[in-house]
Enzyme design. Sequence first.
Site, PDB file in Angstrom:
ATOM      1  N   ARG A  22      38.522   0.662 -35.846  1.00  0.00           N
ATOM      2  CA  ARG A  22      38.409  -0.750 -35.463  1.00  0.00           C
ATOM      3  C   ARG A  22      36.994  -1.320 -35.462  1.00  0.00           C
ATOM      4  NH1 ARG A  22      41.471  -3.179 -30.696  1.00  0.00           N
ATOM      5  NH2 ARG A  22      40.172  -1.832 -29.419  1.00  0.00           N
ATOM      6  N   ASP A  23      35.975  -0.550 -35.781  1.00  0.00           N
ATOM      7  CA  ASP A  23      34.624  -1.120 -35.771  1.00  0.00           C
ATOM      8  C   ASP A  23      33.729  -0.424 -36.790  1.00  0.00           C
ATOM      9  OD1 ASP A  23      32.726  -2.954 -34.952  1.00  0.00           O
ATOM     10  OD2 ASP A  23      32.003  -1.737 -33.279  1.00  0.00           O
TER      11      ASP A  23
END
Length: 256
Positions: A22-23
């Site tokens: 997610r990042d």
Amino acid sequence: MLGIGSALLYLHEEWEQCVVHRDIKPSNIMLDATFNAKLGDFGLARLVDHGRGSHTTVLAGTIGYMDPECMITGKANTESDVYSFGIVLLEIACGRPPIMVPQHQAEQGQDMIHLAQWVWDLYGNGRIFDAADHRLDGEFDDGEMERVMVVGPWCVHPDRSVRPVIRQVVSVLRGEVPPPSLPVRMPVVAPVPSWRLAGKLSLKNPNCEICFFACCLVSVPSQDLNPRSIVEFNSESNSFQIKFLRKSLVCLPRVR
């Protein structure tokens, strides 16, 4: 970038549960003493059972690297990680940030454009090597650069169902299979009509959904929004335009 691709392959497919990072972004990639890339910062990561699909969660990630559909639906999955990986690929190969002004237009007051859109346009015009970082001065392997420049847009395809899984990405980057053939123009998925904003930027305000999507892509601070801001879909450029009092910024089409 093969090191990061291999790390994502392990996280997505080879561990007992699927790990959605997610990042994924350059600042979360580290180099060891022998310059091997390592993926770090799992503070936003989520575990998802294999085959489950999307994981609904609060919005999280870094502006410019977030999958537009994830910003709208709040659903993170392996496809959103692949999107971020594609942006990182292009940023490293092009030496440009996710949101940029083409160099030849910088002095003409032209709109900003998303890096993926810019690279895709050059690909469609048969000038893909023009996107390579000018600081390389042409000293790169043409085959490797072509694979990166094609895989990057493939990873950020507006339609999630068309994006590759990370195993396919790694196979192309390793030269095990040829790069895919992409459409000449970046596809548009479910364009929407113009919206006039009725309030401040808020995830809880459905009237601002389109503007939130657009502003995340172009890094527009929420305080810059006002009731006279207008978000329009430009069918000629296949992009959204956010029109403020003094400027207009271009971003990618909305994905449903």
